[in-house]
Design a protein around this motif. Structure first.
Motif, PDB file in Angstrom:
ATOM      1  N   THR A  31      21.654  17.741  74.210  1.00  0.00           N
ATOM      2  CA  THR A  31      22.057  16.339  74.152  1.00  0.00           C
ATOM      3  C   THR A  31      22.225  15.971  72.680  1.00  0.00           C
ATOM      4  O   THR A  31      21.955  16.789  71.798  1.00  0.00           O
ATOM      5  CB  THR A  31      21.014  15.409  74.803  1.00  0.00           C
ATOM      6  OG1 THR A  31      19.864  15.340  73.958  1.00  0.00           O
ATOM      7  CG2 THR A  31      20.623  15.888  76.198  1.00  0.00           C
ATOM      8  N   SER A  33      20.320  14.198  71.006  1.00  0.00           N
ATOM      9  CA  SER A  33      19.028  14.052  70.329  1.00  0.00           C
ATOM     10  C   SER A  33      18.065  15.228  70.518  1.00  0.00           C
ATOM     11  O   SER A  33      17.066  15.305  69.811  1.00  0.00           O
ATOM     12  CB  SER A  33      18.351  12.760  70.771  1.00  0.00           C
ATOM     13  OG  SER A  33      18.177  12.745  72.162  1.00  0.00           O
ATOM     14  N   PHE A  34      18.340  16.137  71.438  1.00  0.00           N
ATOM     15  CA  PHE A  34      17.423  17.265  71.608  1.00  0.00           C
ATOM     16  C   PHE A  34      18.096  18.442  72.301  1.00  0.00           C
ATOM     17  O   PHE A  34      19.166  18.314  72.885  1.00  0.00           O
ATOM     18  CB  PHE A  34      16.161  16.853  72.381  1.00  0.00           C
ATOM     19  CG  PHE A  34      16.420  16.368  73.788  1.00  0.00           C
ATOM     20  CD1 PHE A  34      16.612  17.264  74.833  1.00  0.00           C
ATOM     21  CD2 PHE A  34      16.454  15.014  74.076  1.00  0.00           C
ATOM     22  CE1 PHE A  34      16.848  16.821  76.124  1.00  0.00           C
ATOM     23  CE2 PHE A  34      16.685  14.560  75.351  1.00  0.00           C
ATOM     24  CZ  PHE A  34      16.883  15.471  76.382  1.00  0.00           C
ATOM     25  N   ILE A  53       9.448  19.474  69.191  1.00  0.00           N
ATOM     26  CA  ILE A  53       9.002  18.114  68.869  1.00  0.00           C
ATOM     27  C   ILE A  53       9.217  17.834  67.376  1.00  0.00           C
ATOM     28  O   ILE A  53       9.951  16.923  67.023  1.00  0.00           O
ATOM     29  CB  ILE A  53       7.521  17.903  69.244  1.00  0.00           C
ATOM     30  CG1 ILE A  53       7.262  18.243  70.713  1.00  0.00           C
ATOM     31  CG2 ILE A  53       7.084  16.473  68.916  1.00  0.00           C
ATOM     32  CD1 ILE A  53       7.985  17.388  71.714  1.00  0.00           C
ATOM     33  N   ASN A 107      10.817  14.807  82.115  1.00  0.00           N
ATOM     34  CA  ASN A 107      10.771  13.434  81.598  1.00  0.00           C
ATOM     35  C   ASN A 107       9.613  13.251  80.622  1.00  0.00           C
ATOM     36  O   ASN A 107       9.734  12.565  79.611  1.00  0.00           O
ATOM     37  CB  ASN A 107      10.703  12.426  82.733  1.00  0.00           C
ATOM     38  CG  ASN A 107      12.014  12.319  83.478  1.00  0.00           C
ATOM     39  OD1 ASN A 107      13.088  12.509  82.917  1.00  0.00           O
ATOM     40  ND2 ASN A 107      11.937  12.018  84.770  1.00  0.00           N
ATOM     41  N   VAL A 110      10.541  14.906  77.319  1.00  0.00           N
ATOM     42  CA  VAL A 110      11.488  14.059  76.581  1.00  0.00           C
ATOM     43  C   VAL A 110      10.735  12.890  75.942  1.00  0.00           C
ATOM     44  O   VAL A 110      10.999  12.513  74.792  1.00  0.00           O
ATOM     45  CB  VAL A 110      12.636  13.584  77.492  1.00  0.00           C
ATOM     46  CG1 VAL A 110      13.477  12.511  76.808  1.00  0.00           C
ATOM     47  CG2 VAL A 110      13.507  14.772  77.920  1.00  0.00           C
ATOM     48  N   SER A 111       9.769  12.340  76.645  1.00  0.00           N
ATOM     49  CA  SER A 111       8.955  11.254  76.100  1.00  0.00           C
ATOM     50  C   SER A 111       8.172  11.722  74.871  1.00  0.00           C
ATOM     51  O   SER A 111       8.096  11.001  73.865  1.00  0.00           O
ATOM     52  CB  SER A 111       8.012  10.732  77.181  1.00  0.00           C
ATOM     53  OG  SER A 111       7.168   9.749  76.666  1.00  0.00           O
ATOM     54  N   HIS A 113       9.017  14.144  72.897  1.00  0.00           N
ATOM     55  CA  HIS A 113      10.019  14.343  71.853  1.00  0.00           C
ATOM     56  C   HIS A 113      10.396  13.012  71.201  1.00  0.00           C
ATOM     57  O   HIS A 113      10.472  12.907  69.974  1.00  0.00           O
ATOM     58  CB  HIS A 113      11.259  15.027  72.430  1.00  0.00           C
ATOM     59  CG  HIS A 113      12.385  15.123  71.462  1.00  0.00           C
ATOM     60  ND1 HIS A 113      12.418  16.056  70.455  1.00  0.00           N
ATOM     61  CD2 HIS A 113      13.503  14.373  71.320  1.00  0.00           C
ATOM     62  CE1 HIS A 113      13.514  15.878  69.743  1.00  0.00           C
ATOM     63  NE2 HIS A 113      14.200  14.867  70.254  1.00  0.00           N
ATOM     64  N   GLN A 114      10.623  12.007  72.013  1.00  0.00           N
ATOM     65  CA  GLN A 114      11.011  10.696  71.484  1.00  0.00           C
ATOM     66  C   GLN A 114       9.895  10.090  70.638  1.00  0.00           C
ATOM     67  O   GLN A 114      10.157   9.433  69.633  1.00  0.00           O
ATOM     68  CB  GLN A 114      11.389   9.754  72.619  1.00  0.00           C
ATOM     69  CG  GLN A 114      12.688  10.136  73.283  1.00  0.00           C
ATOM     70  CD  GLN A 114      12.959   9.364  74.560  1.00  0.00           C
ATOM     71  OE1 GLN A 114      12.065   8.804  75.172  1.00  0.00           O
ATOM     72  NE2 GLN A 114      14.215   9.370  74.981  1.00  0.00           N
ATOM     73  N   ALA A 115       8.656  10.315  71.029  1.00  0.00           N
ATOM     74  CA  ALA A 115       7.518   9.787  70.263  1.00  0.00           C
ATOM     75  C   ALA A 115       7.352  10.521  68.943  1.00  0.00           C
ATOM     76  O   ALA A 115       6.870   9.942  67.967  1.00  0.00           O
ATOM     77  CB  ALA A 115       6.240   9.875  71.091  1.00  0.00           C
ATOM     78  N   GLY A 116       7.753  11.791  68.899  1.00  0.00           N
ATOM     79  CA  GLY A 116       7.606  12.567  67.673  1.00  0.00           C
ATOM     80  C   GLY A 116       6.173  12.554  67.186  1.00  0.00           C
ATOM     81  O   GLY A 116       5.259  12.924  67.918  1.00  0.00           O
ATOM     82  N   ASN A 118       4.623   9.714  66.222  1.00  0.00           N
ATOM     83  CA  ASN A 118       4.044   8.382  66.376  1.00  0.00           C
ATOM     84  C   ASN A 118       2.724   8.383  67.123  1.00  0.00           C
ATOM     85  O   ASN A 118       1.754   7.768  66.682  1.00  0.00           O
ATOM     86  CB  ASN A 118       5.029   7.438  67.072  1.00  0.00           C
ATOM     87  CG  ASN A 118       6.205   7.089  66.196  1.00  0.00           C
ATOM     88  OD1 ASN A 118       6.151   7.209  64.983  1.00  0.00           O
ATOM     89  ND2 ASN A 118       7.292   6.681  66.822  1.00  0.00           N
TER      90      ASN A 118
END
Length: 187
Positions: A31, A33-34, A53, A107, A110-111, A113-116, A118
């Motif tokens: 995608t 983003s990943f 990640i 899912n 992916v969550s 990954h999005q958090a990285g 954080n």
């Protein structure tokens, strides 16, 4: 799950243009983003789903928090370190895996990954704040006195950034205040 069922689950989750079947039992989802990897073992008994990640160098200061998250937060997925990358990983016996569980795991990856960084950074900050609270209470300080000490540290330049504006400092102190108030009675 059979390879056909895995492919069908991936098609339910992602645009088919992003899914590449690299080899039998191997898929890659690209995608904007990943890049997600889905791999079946040679004998098709185990499925592994991988999502990078962060580079290990970026995550090095937070390795303890990554491991704590594995214990407390990540549910069916895990953080792992391999070849200089911190990965989100899901592994499952393919014979007992169902589509809904694979979808949930993807899912969740992916969550992560999005958090990285954080989530692990916030975990580290909360741990440090608990240490500050514990030290303050051992010295008999109140919440107000502890907050005044932090404000003094910022005013003296012991905390915060060198070029930080007064508005930015006030925003940071407001966050400190809210977190200290939330954690004060717990610690």
């Amino acid at each position: 799950m059979t390879p056909e069922e895995i492919a069908a689950t991936l098609r339910e989750l992602f645009d088919t243009a992003t899914i590449n079947a690299n080899a039998p039992g191997s898929w890659q989802v690209d995608t904007s983003s990943f890049r997600l990897l889905v791999l079946l073992s040679e004998d098709n008994t185990w499925l592994r789903v991988l999502l990078p990640i962060v580079p290990a160098e970026s995550g090095q200061p937070f390795l303890e928090q990554f491991l704590e998250a594995n214990f407390d937060d990540t549910q069916e997925v895990r953080y792992a370190l391999h070849e200089g990358v911190i990965w989100g990983v899901f592994q499952h016996n393919s014979g007992t895996l169902v589509s809904a569980d694979l979808s949930n795991a993807i899912n969740r990856l992916v969550s992560l990954h999005q958090a990285g960084l954080n989530n692990v950074f916030n975990r580290l900050i909360e741990s440090r704040m608990r240490q500050i609270i514990q030290a303050a209470k051992q010295q008999g300080q109140s919440l107000q006195a502890t907050m005044q000490s932090l404000e003094r540290f910022y005013a003296e330049g012991l905390m915060g950034e060198i070029n930080q504006t007064s508005e930015a400092r006030e925003e940071v102190l407001a966050v400190w205040r809210r977190r200290l108030e939330r954690l004060w009675n717990e610690g």
